[in-house]
Design a protein around this motif. Structure first.
Motif, PDB file in Angstrom:
ATOM      1  N   ALA A  44       0.830  -1.201   0.000  1.00 29.30           N
ATOM      2  CA  ALA A  44       0.000   0.000   0.000  1.00 29.30           C
ATOM      3  C   ALA A  44       0.869   1.257   0.000  1.00 29.30           C
ATOM      4  CB  ALA A  44      -0.932   0.001   1.215  1.00 29.30           C
ATOM      5  N   GLU A  45       1.963   1.203   0.776  1.00 29.33           N
ATOM      6  CA  GLU A  45       2.861   2.357   0.815  1.00 29.33           C
ATOM      7  C   GLU A  45       3.533   2.563  -0.537  1.00 29.33           C
ATOM      8  OE1 GLU A  45       6.561   4.209   3.447  1.00 29.33           O
ATOM      9  OE2 GLU A  45       5.869   2.149   3.787  1.00 29.33           O
ATOM     10  N   GLU A  47       2.288   1.921  -3.445  1.00 31.33           N
ATOM     11  CA  GLU A  47       1.323   2.535  -4.353  1.00 31.33           C
ATOM     12  C   GLU A  47       1.195   4.029  -4.091  1.00 31.33           C
ATOM     13  OE1 GLU A  47       0.051   1.112  -6.961  1.00 31.33           O
ATOM     14  OE2 GLU A  47       1.211  -0.661  -6.407  1.00 31.33           O
ATOM     15  N   ARG A  48       1.271   4.420  -2.820  1.00 31.39           N
ATOM     16  CA  ARG A  48       1.206   5.850  -2.497  1.00 31.39           C
ATOM     17  C   ARG A  48       2.422   6.593  -3.052  1.00 31.39           C
ATOM     18  NH1 ARG A  48      -0.684   3.802   2.536  1.00 31.39           N
ATOM     19  NH2 ARG A  48       1.382   4.049   3.464  1.00 31.39           N
ATOM     20  N   VAL A  49       3.584   5.980  -2.909  1.00 36.24           N
ATOM     21  CA  VAL A  49       4.811   6.599  -3.423  1.00 36.24           C
ATOM     22  C   VAL A  49       4.754   6.716  -4.936  1.00 36.24           C
ATOM     23  CG1 VAL A  49       7.310   6.303  -3.696  1.00 36.24           C
ATOM     24  CG2 VAL A  49       6.239   5.883  -1.484  1.00 36.24           C
ATOM     25  N   ALA A  51       2.087   6.954  -6.739  1.00 43.60           N
ATOM     26  CA  ALA A  51       1.103   7.972  -7.089  1.00 43.60           C
ATOM     27  C   ALA A  51       1.715   9.369  -7.010  1.00 43.60           C
ATOM     28  CB  ALA A  51      -0.108   7.869  -6.156  1.00 43.60           C
ATOM     29  N   VAL A  52       2.525   9.599  -5.966  1.00 43.22           N
ATOM     30  CA  VAL A  52       3.204  10.890  -5.824  1.00 43.22           C
ATOM     31  C   VAL A  52       4.174  11.100  -6.976  1.00 43.22           C
ATOM     32  CG1 VAL A  52       4.827  12.213  -4.420  1.00 43.22           C
ATOM     33  CG2 VAL A  52       2.962  10.974  -3.321  1.00 43.22           C
TER      34      VAL A  52
END
Length: 266
Positions: A44-45, A47-49, A51-52
């Motif tokens: 999940a982390e 995917e966040r990175v 996305a940024v």
């Protein structure tokens, strides 16, 4: 998630940004992929990175520093190199580019976020055009004394200095010898400030140097300030802008301005 995985996650978190940026070697990349298969939190982390990173890479999102900032960096680099070579103290103010680089180094272990953080840092701390101009004026003033290049034409004869500028700059600066007022003319030179060639007139006051920079510009509000220990004053007249800088007392610099303006209008 097992207790062993929870304890091991900090190491994998450091590797995550290298994995996203494709900076891991094949062995560590394979190990990280194996960990992702068993760690939903780290997936999940990631995917966040990502996305940024996608947002940062979009056209128009990346912040482009203004040309004036680039000129200021180059000017301060030249000034600091000269100061280092001359074993002279540097100005007390830390240039913004150095603060930015220190900030980026502190975040270098997270490359994707470092780009975003550094861009935000620079954008929030970009100095005003006036401050950039004051930095360039101060650097030129100090550099003129350090490099023994105070004048290109050394004379107190205003009728020699004024025509000397013909063909060297695209305007005619007013030149006055203020010896009777306690500010003898030393000479003049061509300098470079604000992405253009400017006239620099040099005066003295009790052994102190006053640099007066002149160039064509729209009328500006009169300004008096202290910049890194130097007194500076700015005024406009006849389609020209004037910036005087010196380490003389603020009162002396104010008198210089008054005498110069009166002589220029005479």
């Amino acid at each position: 998630m097992s207790e062993a995985n929870q304890k091991g996650c900090p190491e994998w978190r450091v590797m995550l940004h290298g994995f996203v940026d494709g900076e891991l070697d094949s062995v560590h990349a394979a190990q990280f992929e194996d960990h992702l298969a068993t760690c939903a939190h780290r997936r999940a982390e990631m995917e966040r990175v990502r996305a940024v990173k996608e947002i940062i890479d979009q056209e128009g999102v990346k912040w482009q520093p203004p040309e004036a900032l680039r000129s200021q960096v180059l000017s301060m680099l030249s000034f600091e190199e000269t100061a280092a070579a001359s074993s002279l103290p540097l100005p007390r103010r830390v240039p913004i580019w150095r603060r930015a680089l220190d900030f980026i180094r502190q975040w270098s272990f997270v490359p994707s976020l470092a780009v975003l953080a550094a861009s935000a840092f620079l954008f929030a701390n970009v100095p005003s055009q006036t401050l950039l101009l004051q930095d360039q004026i101060m650097a030129s003033h100090v550099r003129s004394m350090m490099a023994d290049h105070l004048t290109d034409v050394l004379t107190s004869d205003q009728h020699t200095v004024k025509p000397w500028f013909n063909g060297k700059i695209d305007f005619s600066p007013p030149v006055s010898d203020l010896t009777k007022d306690g500010f003898p003319l030393v000479g003049g030179r061509v300098d470079y400030i604000g992405d253009r060639a400017v006239a620099a007139l040099v005066y003295r006051r009790h052994g102190h140097v006053i640099n007066l920079f002149i160039w064509p510009a729209a009328s500006a509000t009169q300004t008096t300030t202290v910049h890194d220990g130097y007194n500076m004053t700015q005024w406009s007249d006849g389609g020209l802008v004037f910036w005087a800088i010196s380490d003389v007392a603020a009162g002396d610099l104010g008198e210089f301005e008054s005498f110069f303006r009166a002589a220029a209008r005479a």
